[in-house]
Structures are given as C-alpha cells and as structure tokens.
Design a protein around this motif. Sequence first.
Motif, mmCIF file in Angstrom:
data_model
loop_
_atom_site.group_PDB
_atom_site.id
_atom_site.type_symbol
_atom_site.label_atom_id
_atom_site.label_comp_id
_atom_site.label_asym_id
_atom_site.label_seq_id
_atom_site.Cartn_x
_atom_site.Cartn_y
_atom_site.Cartn_z
ATOM 1 N N SER A 81 -13.034 60.887 49.921
ATOM 2 C CA SER A 81 -13.856 60.329 50.990
ATOM 3 C C SER A 81 -13.078 59.306 51.800
ATOM 4 N N ALA B 171 -22.191 49.679 36.356
ATOM 5 C CA ALA B 171 -22.083 49.243 37.749
ATOM 6 C C ALA B 171 -20.767 49.726 38.355
ATOM 7 N N HIS B 172 -19.702 49.638 37.580
ATOM 8 C CA HIS B 172 -18.392 50.054 38.076
ATOM 9 C C HIS B 172 -18.414 51.529 38.484
ATOM 10 N N ARG C 153 -25.686 45.579 42.370
ATOM 11 C CA ARG C 153 -25.339 44.144 42.440
ATOM 12 C C ARG C 153 -26.289 43.341 41.570
ATOM 13 N N VAL D 232 -13.689 59.304 45.425
ATOM 14 C CA VAL D 232 -13.308 58.124 46.209
ATOM 15 C C VAL D 232 -12.058 58.456 47.026
ATOM 16 N N GLY E 120 -14.968 48.122 41.801
ATOM 17 C CA GLY E 120 -16.411 48.344 41.671
ATOM 18 C C GLY E 120 -17.035 47.365 40.705
ATOM 19 N N GLY E 121 -16.436 46.173 40.563
ATOM 20 C CA GLY E 121 -17.020 45.156 39.692
ATOM 21 C C GLY E 121 -16.358 45.091 38.347
ATOM 22 N N ARG F 158 -21.459 56.050 51.250
ATOM 23 C CA ARG F 158 -21.516 54.995 52.258
ATOM 24 C C ARG F 158 -20.418 55.111 53.307
ATOM 25 N N ASP G 292 -10.664 58.041 40.751
ATOM 26 C CA ASP G 292 -11.881 58.806 41.052
ATOM 27 C C ASP G 292 -11.605 59.738 42.243
ATOM 28 N N THR H 145 -26.791 50.209 46.258
ATOM 29 C CA THR H 145 -25.766 49.154 46.218
ATOM 30 C C THR H 145 -26.365 47.831 45.768
ATOM 31 N N LEU I 228 -25.281 43.702 38.064
ATOM 32 C CA LEU I 228 -24.076 42.895 37.824
ATOM 33 C C LEU I 228 -24.421 41.410 37.759
ATOM 34 N N LYS J 124 -16.312 47.535 46.114
ATOM 35 C CA LYS J 124 -17.004 48.825 46.191
ATOM 36 C C LYS J 124 -18.478 48.629 45.919
ATOM 37 N N PRO J 125 -19.403 49.342 46.510
ATOM 38 C CA PRO J 125 -19.144 50.355 47.530
ATOM 39 C C PRO J 125 -19.170 49.726 48.924
ATOM 40 N N PHE J 126 -18.125 49.881 49.662
ATOM 41 C CA PHE J 126 -18.083 49.382 51.044
ATOM 42 C C PHE J 126 -18.447 50.534 51.966
ATOM 43 N N ASP J 127 -18.820 50.209 53.199
ATOM 44 C CA ASP J 127 -19.143 51.298 54.128
ATOM 45 C C ASP J 127 -17.951 51.542 55.060
ATOM 46 N N GLU J 128 -18.097 52.527 55.902
ATOM 47 C CA GLU J 128 -17.024 52.947 56.800
ATOM 48 C C GLU J 128 -16.493 51.768 57.623
ATOM 49 N N ASN K 19 -20.729 52.168 41.528
ATOM 50 C CA ASN K 19 -20.104 51.695 42.762
ATOM 51 C C ASN K 19 -19.092 52.714 43.289
ATOM 52 N N ASN K 20 -18.336 53.316 42.385
ATOM 53 C CA ASN K 20 -17.400 54.363 42.787
ATOM 54 C C ASN K 20 -18.138 55.540 43.424
ATOM 55 N N MET K 21 -19.268 55.919 42.778
ATOM 56 C CA MET K 21 -20.023 57.070 43.282
ATOM 57 C C MET K 21 -20.620 56.805 44.652
ATOM 58 N N LEU K 22 -20.909 55.534 44.916
ATOM 59 C CA LEU K 22 -21.525 55.201 46.202
ATOM 60 C C LEU K 22 -20.516 55.168 47.347
ATOM 61 N N VAL K 23 -19.232 55.089 47.013
ATOM 62 C CA VAL K 23 -18.213 55.009 48.073
ATOM 63 C C VAL K 23 -18.271 56.225 49.019
#
Lengths: 121, 510
Positions: free
Chosen positions: A17, B295-296, B341, A14, A82-83, B306, A11, B337, B344, A106-110, B299-303
Amino acid sequence: MTARIEIIDDDPAVRESLTLVLEAGGHHVCAADAGDAGLVLARDFRPDIILTDIIMPGCEGIQTILMLKAEHPQIRIIAMSGGGRTGNRDYLELAQEMGADAALEKPFDEDALLEAIRAFL
Amino acid sequence: MSAEARRIPAPEDAIRVLLVEDNATARILIEELLQNCSDSRFAITCFARLAPALHCLKTHAFDAAVIDMILPDAAGLEIYSRIKKAAPSLPVIVLTGTSDTNRFDALLKAGAQDCLVKLHPLGQLLPRAIRYAIERHRIHAEMRAREDHLAAAQRLASIGSFEIDFASGAFTCSQEFCKIHGLSAEVCADYEQLIGLTVPAAERGYVLDNLAIARSGRAPPMLEYRFLRGDGKERRAERQCEILFDEDGKPSGVLGVVRDITILREAEARQAEIAEQLRHAQKIDALGTLAGGIAHDLNNMLVPIRTLAPILRRGANRSEQELRSIDLIIAAAQRATRLVRQILAFSRKQAVERQPMRLDLLVRSSLTMLRAGIAPFARIDTDISAVPEILGNQGQLYQVVLNLVLNAAQAIGERPGVITLTVAPQQGGARLAVADTGSGMDEETQRRIFEPFFTTRAASEGTGLGLSVVKGIVTEHEGRISVTSRPGAGTRFEVSFPPLGEAALADGQP
C-alpha cells in the motif's frame, strides 16, 4: 519533486500500500521485507529516503537505523511504528534518538505520509 | 543483738523462732516446751518488748515468730502489723490470754498463721503449730509464685483465661482477661452480663451458644467474635474452651482462654490487600502486553485502508454511491484507529488524567506568570479567541505554553523583541501558536529541535529537553506540533489539539 524511496516492513500489505501511494505521488519506490535485506537494497537502490518499520523479526528497526546511518549518513530515515514500548519509552522516540529523521505513527493516512516525504524534498 | 535478748544455742538445722513475750514465767515455759520437743529442734531468740524484736528482724532471719498480744510498748493487732511490716514473709503465731473468737478471726484475716490461748495446756500444740505455720506459709508462697508466673505468662502472650462453674454459675477470670476487655474485675464478675455489655447484639447469641455446647458435654469449637473494649474501641477476640468434668464424668464447668487478635487480623487484611493489588497490577501488566501486541498488528492492518482509500476516492467518474461507500470505509478506519489508541492508552500505566478544559482560559491565566518568567527585553502580545473545550491536563498544557514561551524568549535574547501568543479554534479543536521575532533557525536545526538533549545553547543555558517534553505532551494529547522558521526571521511553533469527542474516544472516556 520526486524522490527515490525505500520501504522496509515485514508486513506485505503495508509494503504494497505504501508503494502504491508513493508511486501515485510520482516517487520511485523499492521495498524490502526485513532490516538486513533493506541494508543490501540500499546499496544498489541508493534511496533518498527510507521508510522503516521498527518492530520486525530478525534485524529489527532500531538496529537497522543505526546501521543505515553509519553506512549512508545522507539518507533521510523515517521510522514507522504501530505502537509498543520498552518500559516507559516509546519506540518512535527511541528511533529518533538513534538517528531517524522523522517518525510516523501507524496507521497514518495518505496525507500524513506524503507530508512526511515532502518535508525532506 | 540487744542486751534484752537471750539466745539459746542450737544446731544449724533447728527451726529459728523469734519469741516476743513480756511475762517471764510464760517465756520460760514456752522455751522449755520447745526445747523438750522430741520431733523438732528449735533455736529460740527471746524479747520482752516489741521495739528490740523489730530491730533484730532487720539483721536476723527467722523461720517463725511467736508473739504475745500485750507488750509493754505495744498491744493487739498493732504488734502483729508491725512484725509483718518488718518481715513480710515471716509466719506469725499469736498468743493471747483469752479465747476471744472475734479477735482470732481479725488476726487470721490479717494473715496470722495461728492464734493460741496461753492458759490452755500448750503441750504438743505449740511446736506443731509452729511447724504447720511454716509449712502452710511455704505452700502459700509457692502458690503465689505460681500465680505470678501464670499472670506474667498470660500478660506476655496476651491471653486471658476464665472459668465457669455450671452448678453455681460462678465466673472467675484472670487479670489479663480483664485487661483484654479493658474492664475492672468487678465488671468482669458475670460472664453473661459481660458478653451482653461488650459483644454486639448480632454476635451475642452465637458467643453464648458456643458455651451451651460445652454445657451439653460436647467440645465447643474455637470462636472468633467482635467485642467493644472498655475504651469503646472495637476489637476482635478468639476464644477456645475446654469442658471441665466432675468425679462422675459429668460436665461441671468450662475453662476458656481469650486472645485479642485484632492486630493479627489487621495485618492479615493488609497482607491480603497488598497481594490483591499485586495480582491486579500483574493482570493489568499482562493485559497491557497483550493489548500492545494486538494494537501493533491492527495498526499495520489499518495502513493500507487509510492510505489507499483516499486514492480510490479520487478515481475518475466515481458515482455518488461509490463515494459514499469509500467515505464509510475511511470513517470506519478512523474509528478503528481511535479504538486501537484507546486500547494502547489503557495499556500505558502512567496515563495522566485529562479533563475537558479551555485552552484560551489556560493561556490567559498563565500570562502573569509567563511575563514574570522571561527577560524584560521580550514583550508578550496576545491574540486569544474563545475556543471549544479540549481534553487536556492543565499542568501538562501549562508546561507546553511555558516551555514554548521560554524558548521564544531565549531566541530573542538580549535585544528588544516580541512574542505573540495566539489561541484560536481549529477544526472543532483548538490551536495555540507561539511566534517570536528572535534569531530563527536553519533547516537542520528545525529538524532536530524535538530530539531529547538537542540544544543550540551553551550547556549552562538549558538541558535541551524542553521541546522534546513539549512534543511528548502534545502527542499524548493526540495533538500535533509543527515549527516554521528562517534564520533571522523568527520562529513560529503551532500546536493543535483535536476536538473533545475525538480525544475523549482515544482516551477511553465517554
């Protein structure tokens, strides 16, 4: 303390960022968009730490981790996912069993990302 | 054969007659009469008393018996009864001295084939009576055999039959019909009464209407209805009727069969239920696969959001408005997020049920068991504060505490040491710490302790699964686990759980 960090993720958002965050943290960063490209990159770039996605087209993450560990046992590997599961097993758990040194969901923060890197410095 | 008996030889196809008559004249008369008969041949065996005749019946077969009603050793109905008892399937013709209609009726009712008056000219009558008696008897036996066959077939198929005659209203039914209804034949004597007694009021009209259709000459459709059996149990029946017509082609009655289909319907219902469960499971499975995929990607898009939003927020000279905007972005990403979850969690089939619970109460109530479970070298100290409720599974969290305490006790080993259990509030949630004064770990070991099957102990001392199980449970509870340790300076595990609201959202509960 800074490190050479390689990112492997299919991605682009990803990849970019994570590169921005890690470079802002003072690290030297290179990225690859697939497992096989990441293996090639690791030979030239010689990273201290590799952040790799698990679910990727082509050479997927678990296989990438096994090959990286075989070729560069000293490189610390952080698996990201991401699961998704195979049966009742979490991919991240599996990645750690296959040799990843840490895992990031994912998604983790900084903070979580930098903390994970700091653990290996 | 007894000395009293006199046997007249005859060809093999002759009708074998047992004659019991004490009057010699009558006996000779009857013998002559039978032997002079032109269209049948008889083999006659004579006795003057009942006892030897009964004895003879034990060893010899006869086609018919002709008996007098008054003998030296017995009289009346008794003679007939004893002959019948000795040879139940033997047709019996009774000879009497007088024409007593009542006595005749009693004998015929008891099963005698015929009653003849001796003084009347017997002429052609007796031979014919014997032949008819044998034939009637054969037909009766055949009918009984067919009835037995039908009853057995109905019993085997669990099908009962009935017949209603429209003109007289007479109702007859088979044994199996009574058995299906669990009622005696007397109770089953009137169909409408039977329906009134056994069929629930709501279905009664519909069951009777079905018969009314037959009365009008149209074939009634197959009918299914509920009924109460004699033992009070509710059953389901299936009824199929056929119209009977008289010689003029008018409906004269109805023949019906009834079958108890309760077991069949129950089996069908069970099958349908299983099929429905399977469909549901497949649907959930498909949804789970779909949800996992979505979800997968999400989650990538949220990286980027965040990880980059906090960097933006730290930028120089941010106005209040900009800071507020970035905070909204961060909050929205956090909510997204949690939503992912939640999706999921929904897709994971073996989700463990969690409910609001207090970690401090759980640890306090586990202390006795924990102390009993470890070696006496280790002392357990506690520092337990009241903490807010978290969303947890009691059994799983008890396992977390237990595994951490066992791990600490093993680090202490066989030297005096202290395990300190701390429970304290943390950021709206709760934190548990288990610290020991044991051997501690180097960095390499610390990194690997949560891996399944990783252990520093001998194979006999542990599976190496304890801490990976702890990690799994903590992750499922949206919690975090960390470890700090130094060789020789003990180890401290910290487990933190999110506030009730956040975990609840992630778990798909309000």
